[in-house]
Design an enzyme around this catalytic site. Structure first.
Site, PDB file in Angstrom:
ATOM      1  N   ASP A 457       0.831  -1.208   0.000  1.00 44.60           N
ATOM      2  CA  ASP A 457       0.000   0.000   0.000  1.00 44.60           C
ATOM      3  C   ASP A 457       0.865   1.257   0.000  1.00 44.60           C
ATOM      4  OD1 ASP A 457      -2.375   1.428  -0.045  1.00 44.60           O
ATOM      5  OD2 ASP A 457      -3.263   0.326   1.623  1.00 44.60           O
ATOM      6  N   ASP A 525     -10.423   1.613  -3.278  1.00 47.72           N
ATOM      7  CA  ASP A 525     -10.845   1.208  -1.941  1.00 47.72           C
ATOM      8  C   ASP A 525     -12.362   1.125  -1.833  1.00 47.72           C
ATOM      9  OD1 ASP A 525      -8.348   0.881  -0.864  1.00 47.72           O
ATOM     10  OD2 ASP A 525      -8.261   2.841   0.111  1.00 47.72           O
TER      11      ASP A 525
END
Length: 726
Positions: A457, A525
């Site tokens: 990430d 997301d």
């Protein structure tokens, strides 16, 4: 085909071609688009007709657009090269010293051009490569020459390609967190349209792909010229049209790395290699662009070759609330429905009870995991599933042992550090000591727990991305990006079979540069299927489905609070590398049965979904969509008919199914395993009822005339499966 005897170097493949005029001091592109054929005469005629007019109030020789565009050519637009050496060397004078062509037997090839600039002091190289699928790449390098020359502050090095005047409309993308790759479209106008990705990465608002096309171009119609920069740092895209044109052409399409002042200083003997510009022409609309790019990616030696395992990611199920008993129950439930890979997300490492601490301290938190992660990994493997782990290695929390021990490892001004973002800062991985620490910590954890998969990430932009180098601070976005690529490669070399997913607050870093070093891209997301359908539709312009992660979320989306039916969520996550993020332990038996059916359906269809051609129908109603995947030989197709909102019209009329063979005959089925989607009508068109059991239809009806599609209620979908029977 070289055609060197007429002064033209030509590369041809898959119906497209590029022709380069080598007769001048600096070569220029004569043609990029549809192939003109194998005979030499068209290319000779192209050269003979290439000189434009001399205009009024203009230079006394025809303006040109060379492969290294400069003001010397009469070009008043954005130059290929910009920069200076203490205010000098601002007027490049490259002249070709060699031009070589290599033609590949399977189509395509490469043209390498070397130029010398003995006035400003450079040696320049440009390589055009056309692959067998018709994708063109441009690689440019510049080297500072002359032993007594001072350092050159490079401002930019851009690949610029000409566009014909029929390219009158343009398309690119913008977006934000949870709404990546939102298309924006308009006319090509005079002036410079520039998009700058100035976030230390492409960003959620990345231009992604800048395209120009003929009037009304769509998914399946029109000519399209597109550019993408294969680079995970900062980028500049431009589409420029001047009143005087661009040589014999109308406009220019281009891209290059966006450099900060002083970021690249070339001393004598030093060299800069620009990121690869990837360009694609299609005579069959946007789907044609995507098809070429997908073929190129699938032909890589590093492209995933095993079936893409169905994933369970723990984030939305437990967030930071890590507990072995809870996670064991979740893993066992996942095994029951057929999950093949479990990824433990954020919250497992030292001090990480919320998002304001711990980044950089990559050791397992023994307060939460007294025996380490081994007990959970053993549960996962006892069910023959792979084990993956979340990291955010490029980031650092000020509340961490690492930051307290090495405050100088924080990327940013040493004096008066700027504000945090998402409670975190960036780790300067261009520093050898920081790089070595990070590589060893991540590599050790991979070895300790036999980790199969990393979710990597990157949750903030790079602002004031400077660091100490020598006696001062320097901009370091480029150095940071190259260090990241190097780390990926070292980890994969140390751990054969390791797969890495690129994530950046969702889809904030999706580009063909990072995909050369990773195996999966997290598109967003946002697991809300309404948003996700559009995000993934446009992500598939660049990436094939098997490289795009897509997960089933909870009924109430954790990012939008929208509530959607399970069948709609399941269908939305199908055409991708699929997974689950909802809490399976709270699902009722009926939902678990439907999810299990979806798991079986994904495993049945993934050989097609992950090898076929992506197609999209051009529809009049913006609230409907028909998209899917068709086998390369047209023998089978899986298509999703969906509706996001209501429309004024009562019915859709006959809708053409894209990608099928009009000369074939098909058995068309409505797949009902995961639901049919509710309707906004008391009775479906007659074929829908028949297709629940299978109906034979001619390909010409499906692709030319079309079928009257049912009117779905908002946020509903229907899955169609077509098999060729003759």
């Amino acid at each position: 085909m070289a055609n060197e005897d007429v002064g033209v170097l030509t590369l041809r493949a898959a119906g497209t071609a590029i022709a380069i005029d080598t007769t001048g001091p600096v070569p220029s592109v004569l043609h990029w688009g549809a192939d003109l054929g194998p005979a030499p005469q068209p290319w000779a005629d192209l050269l003979g007709s290439s000189a434009p007019a001399v205009l009024n109030n203009a230079p006394d020789t025809p303006r040109g657009l060379t492969i290294w565009a400069t003001e010397r050519d009469g070009w008043s637009g954005t130059p290929a090269q910009s920069g200076h050496a203490a205010g000098t060397a601002t007027t490049p004078r490259p002249e070709v010293i060699s031009c070589t062509a290599q033609i590949d037997a399977g189509g395509g090839g490469r043209v390498s051009i070397v130029m010398n600039d003995d006035v400003a002091g450079f040696r320049d190289e440009v390589t055009f490569a056309l692959d067998q699928f018709g994708v063109l790449t441009i690689d440019m390098t510049i080297e500072r020459t002359g032993s007594g020359a001072c350092a050159y502050a490079l401002g930019g090095l851009r690949a610029l390609m000409p566009l014909p005047d029929r390219a009158t409309e343009m398309l690119d993308f913008t977006g934000k967190w949870c709404r990546e790759r939102s298309p924006q479209r308009g006319p090509v106008r005079d002036g410079t349209y520039t998009r700058r990705a100035h976030r230390g990465k492409p960003g959620h608002d990345s231009p992604f792909l800048l395209a120009a096309g003929t009037p009304g171009f769509g998914f399946g119609t029109g000519e399209v010229w597109a550019v993408h920069l294969a680079w995970s740092g900062e980028a500049e895209y431009l589409l420029e049209r001047l009143p005087e044109g661009a040589g014999a052409f109308s406009a220019v399409l281009g891209a290059g790395e966006l450099l900060h002042p002083g970021e690249v200083l070339l001393a004598p003997g030093e060299r800069y290699e620009a990121p690869t510009a990837v360009l694609t022409w299609s005579g069959a609309g946007l789907d044609g662009v995507a098809h070429r790019l997908h073929q190129r990616l699938r032909a890589r030696a590093t492209h995933p070759s095993t079936p893409r395992p169905l994933v369970l990611n723990t984030w939305e199920a437990v967030y930071f609330d890590h507990d072995l008993a809870t996670l064991t129950t979740l893993v066992e439930r996942a095994a029951e429905i057929g999950i093949e890979r479990v990824v433990l997300d954020d919250g497992w490492f030292q001090g990480r009870r919320a998002d304001n601490a711990g980044l950089g301290d990559w050791t397992v938190d023994r307060d939460v995991w007294p025996q380490g992660l081994a007990p959970l990994a053993e549960v996962v493997r006892s069910h023959d599933m792979q084990f993956g782990l979340w990291f955010e290695p490029e980031m650092i929390s000020l509340d961490s042992d690492l930051a307290r021990a090495h405050p100088d490892w924080v990327l940013g001004p040493f004096e008066r550090l700027g504000p945090s973002a998402r409670n975190q800062y960036v780790l300067d991985i261009g520093r050898p000591d920081a790089y070595d620490y990070l590589l060893e910590r991540v590599s050790t954890l991979i070895s300790d727990y036999a980790i199969d998969y990393l979710k990597w990430d990157h949750n903030r932009d790079l602002l004031e991305a400077v660091g100490r180098r020598g006696t001062g601070e320097r901009p370091l976005v480029r150095e940071q990006t190259l260090a990241l690529y190097r780390m990926f490669d070292e980890l994969r070399e140390r751990h054969p079979g390791l797969e890495i997913e690129t994530c950046s607050g969702g889809g904030g870093r999706i580009d063909l540069g990072i995909l050369d070093h990773t195996d999966r891209a997290w598109a967003s997301d946002c697991n809300d299927p309404v948003e996700r359908t559009e995000i993934e539709r446009w992500t598939r312009m660049l990436l094939p489905p098997e490289l795009i992660g897509s997960h089933l979320g909870a009924a109430r989306s954790h990012t939008t609070s929208r509530v959607t039916d399970l069948s709609y969520r399941l269908t939305a996550a199908l055409i991708a590398h699929a997974g689950i993020e909802m809490d399976l332990t709270s699902a009722n038996p009926e939902d678990l049965t439907a999810i299990r059916a979806w798991v079986d359906l994904y495993k049945e269809l993934r050989p097609l979904l992950h090898t076929g051609r992506v197609v999209n129908a051009d529809l009049a109603d913006e609230h409907t969509a028909l998209h899917g995947v068709v086998a390369q030989d047209g023998s089978r197709a899986v298509l999703i008919w969906s509706r996001s909102a209501t429309s004024a019209r009562g019915q859709s009329g006959r809708v053409r199914l894209p990608g099928l063979d009009p000369a074939a005959r098909y058995l068309l089925r409505v797949r009902t395993e995961i639901g049919m989607g509710s309707r906004h009508e008391p009775q479906d068109p007659a074929w829908v009822t028949a297709a629940e059991h299978g109906i034979e239809l001619d390909g010409s009806v499906l692709t030319v005339a079309g079928l009257p599609m049912p009117t779905l209620n908002p946020q509903q979908s229907m899955l169609l499966d077509a098999r060729r029977i003759s």
